[in-house]
Motif scaffolding. Sequence first.
Motif, short mmCIF file in Angstrom:
data_model
loop_
_atom_site.label_atom_id
_atom_site.label_comp_id
_atom_site.label_asym_id
_atom_site.label_seq_id
_atom_site.Cartn_x
_atom_site.Cartn_y
_atom_site.Cartn_z
N ARG A 129 0.85 -1.19 0.00
CA ARG A 129 0.00 0.00 0.00
C ARG A 129 0.89 1.24 0.00
NH1 ARG A 129 -5.47 0.45 1.14
NH2 ARG A 129 -6.17 2.60 0.82
N CYS A 164 -1.24 10.91 -2.63
CA CYS A 164 -0.98 10.28 -3.93
C CYS A 164 -1.39 11.16 -5.10
CB CYS A 164 -1.69 8.92 -4.01
SG CYS A 164 -1.01 7.70 -2.86
N GLN A 173 1.33 6.73 -9.96
CA GLN A 173 0.00 6.42 -9.44
C GLN A 173 -0.53 5.13 -10.05
OE1 GLN A 173 -2.94 9.61 -9.36
NE2 GLN A 173 -1.35 11.17 -9.40
N LYS A 174 -0.34 4.97 -11.34
CA LYS A 174 -0.82 3.77 -12.02
C LYS A 174 -0.07 2.53 -11.56
CE LYS A 174 -1.77 1.89 -16.62
NZ LYS A 174 -1.70 2.14 -18.09
N GLN A 193 -1.26 1.70 -8.03
CA GLN A 193 -2.62 1.14 -8.03
C GLN A 193 -2.63 -0.30 -8.53
OE1 GLN A 193 -5.41 3.39 -10.37
NE2 GLN A 193 -7.12 2.04 -9.92
N ASN A 194 -1.89 -0.56 -9.59
CA ASN A 194 -1.83 -1.93 -10.12
C ASN A 194 -1.20 -2.89 -9.11
OD1 ASN A 194 -2.96 -1.08 -12.51
ND2 ASN A 194 -1.01 -0.89 -13.60
N GLU A 221 -1.09 -2.55 -5.83
CA GLU A 221 -2.01 -2.74 -4.70
C GLU A 221 -3.10 -3.75 -5.06
OE1 GLU A 221 -1.44 1.79 -2.87
OE2 GLU A 221 -3.37 1.16 -3.72
N GLU A 222 -3.60 -3.67 -6.29
CA GLU A 222 -4.64 -4.61 -6.71
C GLU A 222 -4.08 -6.03 -6.83
OE1 GLU A 222 -6.13 -2.99 -10.33
OE2 GLU A 222 -7.26 -1.37 -9.34
N SER A 260 -3.48 -7.49 -3.29
CA SER A 260 -4.54 -7.27 -2.29
C SER A 260 -4.98 -8.54 -1.57
CB SER A 260 -5.76 -6.62 -2.97
OG SER A 260 -6.29 -7.47 -3.98
#
Length: 345
Positions: A202, A207, A215-216, A219-220, A222-223, A226
């Motif tokens: 995380r 951000c 950022q991308k 985010q990727n 983190e997904e 997860s």
Amino acid sequence: MQLSLQTRNALRAASPFQTRRTAAPPCLRIRACTDPPAEGILPVPAGLRAESLPHHVAMIMDGNSRWARARGMPTSAGHAALQPALEETVRLSCARGIRVLTAFAFSHQNWDRPKEEVDFCMAVYNRFIQDNVAQFLRYFLFLKLILRPDNFSNRYKINFMLLAFSMPCSMNMMVSSACCKSETHYQGEEILMFCREGIRLRVIGDCSRLPTYLQKTAQNAEEETSSNSQHDLMLAIGYSGRTDILQACGKLARKVHSKLLRPEDIDESLFADELQTSWTDEFPCPDLLIRTSGELRLSNFLLWQSAYSELFFTDTLWPDFGEAEYLQALMSFQSRDRRFGKRKL
């Protein structure tokens, strides 16, 4: 937004390391419970008690520029050296069974540095995440099962060994032979299983100010991570402890304004739930906070969360922070008498 060719070349040229470490262990078949631990599983050093290690360790990774200057290298080389030191710290944290690691990479105030330096730092963090997502998914939970017939009953004795990044634990249980396909099918057989319960990532901080490409990437990552549940890694980029407190106050104020919450119901627990570190569930507050480079301050890092953290300061510059320094910090932590304001009778 893609990294410019100049930034990519600078990243490559600035790195003082010719090879990169591989954090994930090989998929090994362990032959017996008495065998040495697999690679990646560290024995507990003498004097260190496995049962009283911190659950959450926070790191202020300081001294990169000074490390580079001392070697006659550009500042960018010091920032590039952050990555291998952080990778090693993540590996050691997992190996010791430390549940949460929070790494302070870039503060809110660091945005005031020269744009060229800021851009380079963002590229380093982007590369760290991209290079290590696959490793985060490869932290295995090894489960070895050995089935042997019990001489005194019509049952099978199962010995299973759980191997994570801590000392192995072994356990026995009995099951009916009816659970097995035949009396000889599983006899003495070793079954190696693994679950993808690796590192969950995380990025915390503001951000919205990060470059679009970072950022991308965050985010990727983190997904993708997860579903992992063994360890949590929080990477603080553009983070401010004061801002974290202010945004938590704002969330609670909006809930009160919307009549979802009464002011008299607000307590420390509700407030803590609104902080960015609440994402890590069980252990949002660091037990141990380590700062490298000899500076003796928190620098606006985890101000609320570190109220009862044990603090450890070392003169070692971040790129030189390794296993020996980490062990020294953990030994110091275990020497502290943590009373949390209470008096022990």
